[in-house]
Design a protein around this motif. Structure first.
Motif: not given
Length: 409
Positions: A152-180
């Motif tokens: 969670k800390r890694i995602y929160q502090h990232a300038l942006k996040i790149v996901a390799l699949s829709p499932g990964i993207r959805n998972y990350i969105e649940n952890i950091v809803p405000a993430g880019d």
């Protein structure tokens, strides 16, 4: 723009394996971006090479996918420590582009942001620690809690996040809803992997394969979660039913030796194990293959995977036999480029392949649609354009609507 790209397992096409970072870094260099790569190799000393314009720093960190949990952990943290030391010596970049796995590479980003005021983009290839937790590799509740907190800390502090699949993207969105979060799947090298609708007869002789017989291949990692054993079960059933189908497995991993023993015990005369090869060897095998087997163990987290072997296979115009539900399953179903195989319903799986074997016009249609899907939606050029847009949307606007979202909507 100057980027330091961090990928512990960077490889070139000549070395074989997952070459996403090679193609993206090379593409960035060709657009005028300066790229330095920090990676590792099993040599006992540091090395530096120029690879297609990429400045590659090789840190001395031995790693093998047969390592157990303890040895893997030592390799992960050794890489973090050495990468930090190197970063302090290199010229300051505009940002870091850090790709996982392992999740521990994110520690480099957290440290660089805090100590060097460097922003980082974090690319998520596989979900850690969710994957090792579901597989059972991480069981200690204290360790699990610590790893999820780190994620969670890694995602929160990232300038942006790149996901390799829709499932990964959805998972990350649940952890950091405000993430880019950007979606940049794996991709097909459609200039290298091209359909070969006429099979190479010399290579068929080398394999002892018949030209008209339905052929199946698996290429890629052979680890605990890849479920390659399901292809052996299918080959055994085909042999028992006197099908003239032919099978090949090309890859490496900790389960390879065990699978060879199982194949010998089953007396599978229709199955060949081929040595792990580079992209040229993969292309050669896929050029005489009708159906590529895309498989993972049946765990929820593995439905999110974006496997390189799938994108190589569709670029080569192979039909797909997928054993798990997820976004690859959705692509196969929606675009009619293959069949779904349930290992618990062997009779149905055999019947599906019998129907495909009997209707070569339908098989040919699947192969053509697979190739079209690779070219139209998953070329490395499109992936590069998405990455450039992620880096600087004002300077590199996307030329078209992102079709990947349309495909999985």
């Amino acid at each position: 723009m100057r980027i330091i790209y961090i990928h512990q397992y960077f490889v070139t096409p000549e070395e074989g394996g997952a070459v996403r970072s090679y193609h993206l870094a090379k593409g960035l260099v060709e657009t005028g971006v300066e790229v330095e790569m920090i990676t590792a190799h099993s040599s006992g000393e540091y090395d530096f090479k120029m690879v297609e314009g990429i400045k590659v720093h090789y840190l001395p960190v031995a790693y093998d996918n047969t390592f157990g949990f303890a040895k893997r952990s030592v390799a992960f943290f050794s890489f973090v420590r050495l990468a930090k030391q190197l970063l302090k010596k290199l010229n300051r970049p505009d940002l870091l582009y850090i790709t996982s796995t392992p999740l521990t590479t994110g520690l480099i980003g957290l440290w660089a942001k805090r100590r060097l005021a460097l922003p980082y983009i974090f690319e998520v290839r596989d979900l850690w620690p969710e994957a090792p937790v579901q597989v059972g590799a991480v069981k200690n509740p204290v360790l699990k809690k610590a790893l999820y907190k780190l994620e969670k800390r890694i995602y929160q502090h990232a300038l942006k996040i790149v996901a390799l699949s829709p499932g990964i993207r959805n998972y990350i969105e649940n952890i950091v809803p405000a993430g880019d979060i950007s979606l940049i799947p794996n991709f097909s090298d459609v200039k290298f992997f091209k359909p070969s609708f006429q099979k190479d007869e010399e290579y068929l002789k080398e394999l002892d394969w018949k030209k008209e017989a339905l052929s199946f291949a698996y290429t890629g990692a052979i680890g605990d979660v890849n479920a390659v054993g399901e292809l052996l079960d299918f080959a055994e059933e085909a042999q028992l039913r006197n099908k003239n189908w032919q099978f090949a497995i090309m890859g490496k991993g900790k389960r390879l030796a065990a699978l060879k023993i199982i194949a010998k015990e089953k007396k599978l005369n229709n199955l060949k194990f081929l040595p792990f090869g580079d992209k040229v060897a993969v292309r050669k095998l896929l050029s005489v293959t009708d159906v590529s087997f895309i498989s993972f163990d049946h765990l929820p987290v593995l439905k999110t995977n974006s496997p390189n072997k799938f994108f190589d296979a569709i670029a080569m115009g192979n039909a797909i036999m997928v054993n798990h539900k997820g976004w690859v399953y959705n692509l196969v179903k929606r675009n009619k480029i293959g069949v779904v195989y349930d290992s618990q319903k062997m009779d149905l799986g055999i019947a599906k392949m019998e129907a495909l074997d009997a209707d070569r016009k339908r098989l040919k249609g699947m192969k053509h649609r697979a190739s079209d899907l690779a070219v139209l939606h998953f070329s490395k050029e499109k992936a590069l354009s998405r990455l450039l847009f992620t880096l600087d949307p004002k300077k590199y606007p996307l030329p078209t609507i992102d079709e990947v979202y349309m495909l999985i909507a």
